[in-house]
Scaffold this motif. Structure first.
Motif, mmCIF file in Angstrom:
data_model
loop_
_atom_site.group_PDB
_atom_site.id
_atom_site.type_symbol
_atom_site.label_atom_id
_atom_site.label_comp_id
_atom_site.label_asym_id
_atom_site.label_seq_id
_atom_site.Cartn_x
_atom_site.Cartn_y
_atom_site.Cartn_z
ATOM 1 N N MET A 1 0.834 -1.179 0.000
ATOM 2 C CA MET A 1 0.000 0.000 0.000
ATOM 3 C C MET A 1 0.880 1.244 0.000
ATOM 4 S SD MET A 1 -2.956 -0.913 2.719
ATOM 5 C CE MET A 1 -1.942 -1.859 3.836
ATOM 6 N N THR A 2 0.585 2.122 -0.903
ATOM 7 C CA THR A 2 1.296 3.387 -0.932
ATOM 8 C C THR A 2 0.279 4.505 -0.836
ATOM 9 O OG1 THR A 2 1.246 3.428 -3.338
ATOM 10 C CG2 THR A 2 3.187 2.453 -2.306
ATOM 11 N N LEU A 3 0.397 5.294 0.178
ATOM 12 C CA LEU A 3 -0.508 6.407 0.410
ATOM 13 C C LEU A 3 0.309 7.688 0.383
ATOM 14 C CD1 LEU A 3 -3.280 7.561 1.212
ATOM 15 C CD2 LEU A 3 -2.682 7.095 3.579
ATOM 16 N N ASP A 4 -0.013 8.573 -0.545
ATOM 17 C CA ASP A 4 0.675 9.846 -0.643
ATOM 18 C C ASP A 4 0.353 10.670 0.595
ATOM 19 O OD1 ASP A 4 1.602 12.388 -1.218
ATOM 20 O OD2 ASP A 4 0.729 12.462 -3.226
ATOM 21 N N PRO A 5 1.323 10.981 1.435
ATOM 22 C CA PRO A 5 1.060 11.743 2.664
ATOM 23 C C PRO A 5 0.424 13.108 2.404
ATOM 24 C CG PRO A 5 3.324 10.926 2.635
ATOM 25 C CD PRO A 5 2.730 10.618 1.298
ATOM 26 N N ALA A 6 0.647 13.681 1.248
ATOM 27 C CA ALA A 6 0.053 14.982 0.929
ATOM 28 C C ALA A 6 -1.462 14.909 0.790
ATOM 29 C CB ALA A 6 0.661 15.536 -0.359
ATOM 30 N N LEU A 7 -1.988 13.718 0.553
ATOM 31 C CA LEU A 7 -3.431 13.559 0.385
ATOM 32 C C LEU A 7 -4.158 13.318 1.699
ATOM 33 C CD1 LEU A 7 -3.497 11.301 -2.797
ATOM 34 C CD2 LEU A 7 -3.827 13.783 -2.652
ATOM 35 N N VAL A 8 -3.426 12.967 2.747
ATOM 36 C CA VAL A 8 -4.048 12.656 4.033
ATOM 37 C C VAL A 8 -4.450 13.951 4.731
ATOM 38 C CG1 VAL A 8 -3.737 11.551 6.274
ATOM 39 C CG2 VAL A 8 -2.716 10.536 4.229
ATOM 40 N N GLU A 9 -5.729 14.067 5.007
ATOM 41 C CA GLU A 9 -6.249 15.244 5.690
ATOM 42 C C GLU A 9 -6.048 15.094 7.195
ATOM 43 O OE1 GLU A 9 -10.357 15.425 4.564
ATOM 44 O OE2 GLU A 9 -9.878 15.368 2.434
ATOM 45 N N ASP A 10 -5.973 16.222 7.888
ATOM 46 C CA ASP A 10 -5.933 16.168 9.342
ATOM 47 C C ASP A 10 -7.221 15.528 9.839
ATOM 48 O OD1 ASP A 10 -3.464 17.421 9.486
ATOM 49 O OD2 ASP A 10 -4.348 19.423 9.655
ATOM 50 N N PRO A 11 -7.139 14.719 10.897
ATOM 51 C CA PRO A 11 -8.351 14.086 11.404
ATOM 52 C C PRO A 11 -9.357 15.133 11.891
ATOM 53 C CG PRO A 11 -6.388 13.260 12.537
ATOM 54 C CD PRO A 11 -5.958 14.363 11.654
ATOM 55 N N TYR A 12 -10.630 14.899 11.593
ATOM 56 C CA TYR A 12 -11.676 15.746 12.140
ATOM 57 C C TYR A 12 -11.977 15.251 13.552
ATOM 58 C CZ TYR A 12 -14.446 11.960 10.017
ATOM 59 O OH TYR A 12 -14.935 10.732 9.633
ATOM 60 N N ALA A 13 -12.721 16.029 14.326
ATOM 61 C CA ALA A 13 -12.889 15.757 15.760
ATOM 62 C C ALA A 13 -13.423 14.349 16.050
ATOM 63 C CB ALA A 13 -13.785 16.819 16.394
ATOM 64 N N PHE A 14 -14.458 13.924 15.323
ATOM 65 C CA PHE A 14 -15.041 12.604 15.578
ATOM 66 C C PHE A 14 -14.063 11.494 15.213
ATOM 67 C CE2 PHE A 14 -18.298 9.226 14.527
ATOM 68 C CZ PHE A 14 -18.662 8.999 15.839
ATOM 69 N N GLN A 15 -13.309 11.697 14.147
ATOM 70 C CA GLN A 15 -12.281 10.730 13.753
ATOM 71 C C GLN A 15 -11.229 10.606 14.850
ATOM 72 O OE1 GLN A 15 -10.328 11.661 10.040
ATOM 73 N NE2 GLN A 15 -8.918 9.962 10.208
ATOM 74 N N SER A 16 -10.808 11.727 15.401
ATOM 75 C CA SER A 16 -9.829 11.704 16.495
ATOM 76 C C SER A 16 -10.393 10.994 17.714
ATOM 77 C CB SER A 16 -9.416 13.125 16.875
ATOM 78 O OG SER A 16 -8.685 13.717 15.832
ATOM 79 N N LEU A 17 -11.668 11.224 17.996
ATOM 80 C CA LEU A 17 -12.307 10.591 19.148
ATOM 81 C C LEU A 17 -12.305 9.070 19.019
ATOM 82 C CD1 LEU A 17 -13.962 11.051 21.791
ATOM 83 C CD2 LEU A 17 -16.003 10.977 20.344
ATOM 84 N N LEU A 18 -12.673 8.573 17.849
ATOM 85 C CA LEU A 18 -12.722 7.125 17.646
ATOM 86 C C LEU A 18 -11.334 6.530 17.423
ATOM 87 C CD1 LEU A 18 -15.906 6.558 15.465
ATOM 88 C CD2 LEU A 18 -15.616 6.244 17.919
ATOM 89 N N GLY A 19 -10.466 7.246 16.711
ATOM 90 C CA GLY A 19 -9.095 6.777 16.531
ATOM 91 C C GLY A 19 -8.796 6.083 15.220
ATOM 92 N N PHE A 20 -9.672 6.212 14.213
ATOM 93 C CA PHE A 20 -9.366 5.556 12.936
ATOM 94 C C PHE A 20 -8.509 6.458 12.065
ATOM 95 C CE2 PHE A 20 -13.586 7.483 12.396
ATOM 96 C CZ PHE A 20 -13.483 8.153 11.192
ATOM 97 N N ARG A 21 -7.766 5.800 11.128
ATOM 98 C CA ARG A 21 -6.883 6.562 10.241
ATOM 99 C C ARG A 21 -6.872 5.922 8.861
ATOM 100 N NH1 ARG A 21 -1.807 4.253 9.465
ATOM 101 N NH2 ARG A 21 -1.472 2.394 10.703
ATOM 102 N N MET A 22 -6.659 6.779 7.856
ATOM 103 C CA MET A 22 -6.570 6.309 6.481
ATOM 104 C C MET A 22 -5.222 5.624 6.269
ATOM 105 S SD MET A 22 -6.662 8.528 2.981
ATOM 106 C CE MET A 22 -8.399 8.903 3.067
ATOM 107 N N THR A 23 -5.250 4.474 5.600
ATOM 108 C CA THR A 23 -4.008 3.769 5.296
ATOM 109 C C THR A 23 -3.803 3.546 3.802
ATOM 110 O OG1 THR A 23 -5.058 1.619 5.651
ATOM 111 C CG2 THR A 23 -3.909 2.626 7.541
ATOM 112 N N ASP A 24 -4.837 3.781 2.993
ATOM 113 C CA ASP A 24 -4.700 3.675 1.546
ATOM 114 C C ASP A 24 -5.847 4.435 0.896
ATOM 115 O OD1 ASP A 24 -3.667 2.975 -0.911
ATOM 116 O OD2 ASP A 24 -4.199 0.855 -0.777
ATOM 117 N N TRP A 25 -5.551 5.035 -0.270
ATOM 118 C CA TRP A 25 -6.564 5.806 -0.979
ATOM 119 C C TRP A 25 -6.145 5.937 -2.424
ATOM 120 C CZ3 TRP A 25 -7.790 11.674 -0.041
ATOM 121 C CH2 TRP A 25 -9.094 11.966 -0.449
#
Length: 134
Positions: A1-25
């Motif tokens: 899996m290669t994920l361009d770091p420039a495409l990863v958005e900062d986590p929104y509040a609910f995402q931070s609360l739950l703790g999930f993260r993008m690993t491929d797109w």
């Protein structure tokens, strides 16, 4: 899996609360991961169904919003979401993979599956989404 770091958005509040993260797109595909923690549990000690629904909704929405350009973000809103709860996870990580399956200029269809890191398929879903105008 290669994920361009420039495409990863900062986590929104609910995402931070739950703790999930993008690993491929990539075009018509997205993948998110979420460590299974006690804080995600329902009264039986297994991840709450809303956690699965959130992951499925998120991964399907992102799957059709890939542009490959961090300056050209595409957003979508959920019109319909169907979730099927299939099994309890045995592992310590939930892996959600979503794919755009069809649609057109204004709306799209997607499906997704959540497995754990042992390979157990724990949930699946389908959705209908509408692209948001900027």
């Amino acid at each position: 899996m290669t994920l361009d770091p420039a495409l990863v958005e900062d986590p929104y509040a609910f995402q931070s609360l739950l703790g999930f993260r993008m690993t491929d797109w990539s075009e018509d595909y997205a993948r998110f991961e979420l460590p299974v923690t006690e804080a995600l549990g329902n009264r039986y000690g297994i991840p709450h169904g809303g956690v699965y629904a959130t992951l499925l909704d998120t991964v399907m929405g992102f799957a059709a919003c890939y542009t490959g350009d961090p300056e050209n973000r595409r957003l979508a809103m959920t019109l319909s979401l169907n979730v099927n709860y299939l099994a309890q996870p045995a592992g310590s990580l939930l892996i959600a993979e979503g794919r755009r399956t069809g649609g057109g200029r204004k709306s799209f269809f997607a499906d997704a599956v959540i497995t754990d890191d042992t390979g157990i398929k724990v949930a699946a879903g389908t959705g209908v989404f509408r692209y948001r105008s900027s």
